[in-house]
Each structure stands twice: as structure tokens, then as C-alpha cells.
Write a protein that holds these residues in place. Structure first.
Motif, PDB file in Angstrom:
ATOM      1  N   UNK A  59      47.561  57.147  42.842  1.00 43.86           N
ATOM      2  CA  UNK A  59      47.838  55.736  43.104  1.00 43.86           C
ATOM      3  C   UNK A  59      48.128  55.517  44.580  1.00 43.86           C
ATOM      4  N   UNK A  60      48.338  54.256  44.952  1.00 40.08           N
ATOM      5  CA  UNK A  60      48.611  53.951  46.362  1.00 40.08           C
ATOM      6  C   UNK A  60      47.393  53.449  47.118  1.00 40.08           C
ATOM      7  N   UNK A  61      46.315  53.079  46.401  1.00 36.75           N
ATOM      8  CA  UNK A  61      45.106  52.565  47.064  1.00 36.75           C
ATOM      9  C   UNK A  61      45.175  51.047  47.194  1.00 36.75           C
ATOM     10  N   UNK A  62      44.669  50.560  48.331  1.00 34.18           N
ATOM     11  CA  UNK A  62      44.732  49.109  48.551  1.00 34.18           C
ATOM     12  C   UNK A  62      43.761  48.367  47.628  1.00 34.18           C
ATOM     13  N   UNK A  63      44.239  47.244  47.105  1.00 30.80           N
ATOM     14  CA  UNK A  63      43.401  46.404  46.230  1.00 30.80           C
ATOM     15  C   UNK A  63      42.986  45.176  47.038  1.00 30.80           C
ATOM     16  N   UNK A  64      41.675  44.880  47.055  1.00 30.00           N
ATOM     17  CA  UNK A  64      41.222  43.671  47.757  1.00 30.00           C
ATOM     18  C   UNK A  64      40.412  42.798  46.804  1.00 30.00           C
ATOM     19  N   UNK A  65      40.446  41.513  47.088  1.00 28.68           N
ATOM     20  CA  UNK A  65      39.798  40.513  46.219  1.00 28.68           C
ATOM     21  C   UNK A  65      38.847  39.674  47.078  1.00 28.68           C
ATOM     22  N   UNK A  66      37.544  39.669  46.762  1.00 30.23           N
ATOM     23  CA  UNK A  66      36.600  38.829  47.518  1.00 30.23           C
ATOM     24  C   UNK A  66      36.796  37.360  47.164  1.00 30.23           C
ATOM     25  N   UNK A 108      44.984  46.168  36.792  1.00 30.90           N
ATOM     26  CA  UNK A 108      44.881  44.707  36.685  1.00 30.90           C
ATOM     27  C   UNK A 108      43.901  44.313  35.587  1.00 30.90           C
ATOM     28  N   UNK A 109      43.930  43.037  35.250  1.00 28.05           N
ATOM     29  CA  UNK A 109      43.077  42.521  34.186  1.00 28.05           C
ATOM     30  C   UNK A 109      42.273  41.358  34.741  1.00 28.05           C
ATOM     31  N   UNK A 110      40.949  41.530  34.806  1.00 31.75           N
ATOM     32  CA  UNK A 110      40.070  40.435  35.237  1.00 31.75           C
ATOM     33  C   UNK A 110      39.746  39.614  33.995  1.00 31.75           C
ATOM     34  N   UNK A 111      40.067  38.348  34.021  1.00 33.53           N
ATOM     35  CA  UNK A 111      39.994  37.528  32.808  1.00 33.53           C
ATOM     36  C   UNK A 111      39.190  36.262  33.071  1.00 33.53           C
ATOM     37  N   UNK A 129      31.521  39.861  36.209  1.00 33.08           N
ATOM     38  CA  UNK A 129      31.233  39.399  37.588  1.00 33.08           C
ATOM     39  C   UNK A 129      32.508  39.442  38.415  1.00 33.08           C
ATOM     40  N   UNK A 130      33.600  39.027  37.804  1.00 33.43           N
ATOM     41  CA  UNK A 130      34.886  39.039  38.518  1.00 33.43           C
ATOM     42  C   UNK A 130      35.265  40.466  38.899  1.00 33.43           C
ATOM     43  N   UNK A 131      35.020  41.418  37.983  1.00 33.74           N
ATOM     44  CA  UNK A 131      35.354  42.831  38.256  1.00 33.74           C
ATOM     45  C   UNK A 131      34.658  43.287  39.547  1.00 33.74           C
ATOM     46  N   UNK A 132      33.395  42.827  39.717  1.00 34.41           N
ATOM     47  CA  UNK A 132      32.632  43.263  40.902  1.00 34.41           C
ATOM     48  C   UNK A 132      33.227  42.757  42.208  1.00 34.41           C
ATOM     49  N   UNK A 133      34.074  41.740  42.134  1.00 42.69           N
ATOM     50  CA  UNK A 133      34.645  41.163  43.366  1.00 42.69           C
ATOM     51  C   UNK A 133      36.022  41.760  43.679  1.00 42.69           C
ATOM     52  N   UNK A 134      36.444  42.726  42.870  1.00 46.86           N
ATOM     53  CA  UNK A 134      37.774  43.328  43.062  1.00 46.86           C
ATOM     54  C   UNK A 134      37.563  44.808  43.397  1.00 46.86           C
ATOM     55  N   UNK A 135      38.229  45.257  44.454  1.00 44.56           N
ATOM     56  CA  UNK A 135      37.943  46.622  44.918  1.00 44.56           C
ATOM     57  C   UNK A 135      39.204  47.440  45.102  1.00 44.56           C
TER      58      UNK A 135
END
Ligand code: AMP
Ligand code: GLY
Length: 427
Positions: free
Chosen positions: A351-358, A384-387, A402-408
Motif C-alpha cells: 500500500x501507499x500508492x498515490x490514487x489519481x482521478x481523471x 475504492x468503489x467506482x459506482x 468506464x469510470x474504473x478506467x479513469x482512476x489510477x
């Protein structure tokens, strides 16, 4: 409903995706000015003030709630409920959503819940209970196989072993009762008949007099596509569940939901809050697999986005026993939630990885993340939960992916088939 002071300050106990969904929904009520979360998480911090107190530290929770004049508390996870968090808060004059410890035992002890169902004729798997390992071993030598072995107490959803062979059954008994794999939770066990059929989750609101089922859902508990791999807390969920027809819903109301509420009343353990029914639709009709004394996670993340009626109003009605005065409505739509987890979950993971959202964080419920220097970092197995909600299940699934693809984030893992079984059922 009786006139109440406005509930300006609301406290939510818990810190996962479920609590994030509850908090986002509570914020829709204009009466709510401030929400506190204990402990919350780095993502919830965008919507509530998070406090560094454990969800099981009842004394500290009460101290905080009392001195900060909290108007209403929602206790979401199983362990504080079973430990009596609601009792303690209510004793200090803080009204709560959630069952007291006497009622939370419906989840806290599987032996209690099985005996309750037997006594009051609620359909469930045949079973035997054991407090002595020798008796349990003798039983598994002759019982039907496959067989299901369950630790009596709370075990983070992991205390259930489905034994496909007699050797596995023996090993499961030994791991629980001798090696104490689930600690004290496995000192007593239930051994029950293996049931088959589609699984359905139905959450319900109840004040002990009225029970209102919420929209049904389908969890995906296994870690890997095709329902393979280890059991997890849940890798995704869709609602409504297409197997749960109107006829089945009526049957469940008559044979399971209302009899359970009445049984708890008859035992002097009136249940108020969210009562969770884990059901299996067998060839002999719907049967209870498990009760939970709380909202499910991740089921809540698809059920609450479809709820039209104000959540705080419903929660108050459960507490103040006025649920019969409300009409609770759900949108005639579908919802899909895909859990993005850390690779390796439910076992070892980094754990400890940065999460980014397009695309921003609307309709994303954060389950395991922390804030560090303004960055959101992964901090748990389920991250997290993409809903997404849409008019059809197919569209909701497509939009969620599609939402999952925008979260890294590095080491992200998710199932690629959430909702596929449900789509086949509908055809
Ligand atoms: P639980 O933690 O009680 O929800 O159990 C985990 C999973 O084990 C359930 O979702 C079911 O898929 C399965 N399970 C539990 N009890 C039974 C049973 N009697 N027969 C078949 N599967 C079961
Ligand atoms: N999703 C299953 C549970 O909350 O227990």
C-alpha cells in the motif's frame, strides 16, 4: 413524526466504502451542517471531519459525542454494534441509528441466529451446533458432504468454510476449535447443510414495528473472475438483483422478514436499524444464509445511490419508531459498483500508492486510503468503489467500468465480470 431538534451535527462510526456512501447520502439533507467520522479515511475526509479514534473504542466515541453535542449517531460496522456502542451513546442521551447489543447478537452469534430461526420457523439450512471438538469431529465423519462450517462469532466475513470433502471438513473443525484460527469466535461452531441457488442480499429498515425492505442486490464475494479464488469482503455488486422477482419478494416478506422482526420482539431483543438478510433462493424456496445487524459493504454502495427518500429522515424514523409514517422510494434504475482493490487482496498486498482521478470523485466511494501531504494514497485491501447508476443494468455496468478506467493507482486489481451473471439471469 414528533418534533425533534434539527440534527445539525451527525456522527458516523466506521471508515470504509459503506460509511462513505452513508455520509454522502446524509449530506443531501440540508439540516445536516457537520458530519464527523470515526475513524473515517483519507477519502471520507473530503466529506466529513475524520477523527483518529478506533471504531471499537466505545469510551472515546462516547466522550467525543457527548462533549461535542452530537445530535445523532449512525453506528455502521458490526463490531461496535456487537460491543454495545449504541447502548453507550444512547445512555448518554445521543440518539442512534443501529441496534443495541441485545439485538446485534443476531449477527454476533451464528448459534443465536440459527436457534432463533429454528424456534420461529424461519427457513434456513439444517444445522447442528458444537461447543466440543470431539463431538464436532464425530459429526463430520458421517454428515452429508459438501458441508458448511461456521465460526459462531464475528470473523470479518471469513469464518465460513465450505468443505467439499470429509478431510476438509475435519481440517476446518480443527482449525476453528483447536488452532483457534478465528480466535474466540471459533470456540463454538455451527455445522450446516450446503444449500444451492442464486444468492440475494436484501437490506431493510426497521424500527421494530414496521420493516421496509430496500432494493435487492447481488454481491460478488470471490476475489477472481468467474467467482473463483478466495472469499473477500466483496469485489463488486449490482442492484437490483434480477433473480429476486416480485413473487419471491412477497414470499420473503411473509416467511422471513416479518417473522424475524417479530421473533426478535418476542425474545425481548427489538431490532432497530438496518437488518441485512443474506438469502439463497433454493429449489425449496428462499432460505436465510446469514443475518447481519448493519448495512452490507459493498451492497450499501449500490443501494443508497438508488434511494430517493431522504436517508436521515428514514434513520430518524427507525430510531423514533415512526417508520410507518414514511413512504420509502427507490429509483427505477440500476446501479453497479466495481471495487478497485490492491493486488494480492485478500491476502498480502502493498500500500501507499498515490490514487489519481481523471474525472473527479463523484460516485466514487473510498474504502481504504489515507491523506499524506495532500495526496490520497492506497491504505487497504479494498481501496475504492467506482459506482454508476443507469436506466439498465447493462449501461450501469458499462459506465462503472468506464469510470474504473479513469482512476489510477499502482497495483490496482479489480474483477472484470461484475454483473455478468446477473445479466445472464435477466435473459
Ligand atoms: P457468510 O459469511 O455467512 O455470508 O458466508 C459466506 C458465503 O458462504 C455466503 O455468501 C455463501 O456463498 C456461502 N455459504 C454460507 N452458508 C452456506 C450454505 N449453508 N450453503 C451454501 N453456501 C453457503
Ligand atoms: N457484503 C457482505 C457483508 O457486508 O457482510
Amino acid at each position: 413524526m414528533r418534533k425533534l431538534r434539527p440534527f445539525k451535527k451527525v456522527l458516523v462510526i466506521g471508515g470504509g466504502g459503506r460509511e462513505h456512501a452513508i455520509i454522502k447520502k446524509l449530506k443531501e439533507n440540508p439540516e445536516v451542517e457537520e458530519i464527523f467520522a470515526i475513524p473515517g479515511n483519507g477519502g471520507i475526509a473530503a466529506d466529513a471531519t475524520c477523527l483518529d479514534i478506533a471504531a471499537t473504542d466505545i469510551d472515546k466515541i462516547v466522550e467525543f459525542a457527548y462533549f461535542n453535542v452530537i445530535n445523532f449517531a449512525v453506528v455502521a460496522p458490526d463490531d461496535p454494534l456487537v460491543l454495545g456502542c449504541v447502548d453507550a451513546l444512547e445512555n448518554h442521551g445521543i440518539p442512534c441509528f443501529g441496534p443495541n447489543a441485545d439485538a446485534a447478537i443476531i449477527e454476533g452469534s451464528k448459534i443465536f441466529s440459527k436457534d432463533l430461526m429454528k424456534k420461529y420457523g424461519v427457513p434456513t439450512a439444517e444445522y447442528a451446533t458444537f461447543t466440543n471438538i470431539d463431538d464436532a469431529i464425530v459429526y463430520v465423519e458421517t454428515c452429508k458432504i459438501p458441508i458448511v462450517i461456521k465460526a459462531d462469532g464475528l470473523a470479518l466475513g471469513k469464518g465460513v468454510i465450505i468443505a467439499e470433502t470429509r478431510d476438509e471438513a475435519r481440517a476446518a473443525v480443527i482449525s476453528m476449535m483447536q488452532d483457534m484460527k478465528f480466535g474466540k469466535s471459533g470456540a463454538q461452531i455451527v455445522i450446516e447443510e450446503f444449500l444451492e441457488g442464486p444468492e440475494v442480499t436484501v437490506l431493510s429498515f426497521t424500527d421494530g414495528k414496521t420493516l421496509v425492505p430496500m432494493i435487492s442486490s447481488m454481491d460478488h464475494k470471490r476475489a477472481l473472475d468467474g467467482d473463483k479464488g478466495l472469499n473477500t469482503g466483496g469485489m463488486g455488486v449490482i442492484a437490483p438483483n434480477p433473480y429476486y422477482t416480485k413473487e419471491i419478494a412477497d414470499e420473503c416478506m411473509e416467511k422471513i422478514f416479518l417473522p424475524t422482526m417479530a421473533a426478535m420482539n418476542a425474545e425481548g431483543r427489538t431490532f432497530k436499524g438496518c437488518l441485512y438478510f443474506g438469502l439463497m433462493l433454493t429449489a425449496d424456496g428462499p432460505k436465510v444464509i446469514e443475518y447481519n445487524c448493519r448495512f452490507g459493504d459493498p451492497e450499501t454502495q449500490v443501494v443508497l445511490p438508488l434511494l430517493e427518500t431522504d436517508l436521515l429522515t428514514i434513520m430518524k424514523a427507525c430510531r423514533f419508531e415512526t417508520l410507518d409514517e414514511l413512504e420509502i422510494k427507490f429509483k427505477d434504475e440500476c446501479c453497479c459498483c466495481v471495487v478497485m482493490a490492491s493486488k494480492g487482496y485478500p491476502e498480502k498486498y502493498d500500500k501507499g500508492f498515490e490514487i489519481t482521478f481523471d474525472d473527479g470523485r463523484d460516485n466514487v466511494f473510498i474504502a481504504g486510503a489515507k491523506l499524506e501531504d495532500g495526496k490520497l494514497l492506497t491504505n487497504g485491501g479494498r481501496v475504492l468503489c467506482a459506482t454508476r447508476t443507469a436506466p439498465t443494468l447493462e449501461e450501469a455496468i458499462d459506465k462503472a467500468y468506464e469510470a474504473v478506467k479513469t482512476i489510477h493507482f499502482e497495483n490496482a486489481y479489480y474483477r472484470t465480470d461484475i454483473g455478468q451473471r446477473a445479466l445472464k439471469a435477466g435473459k
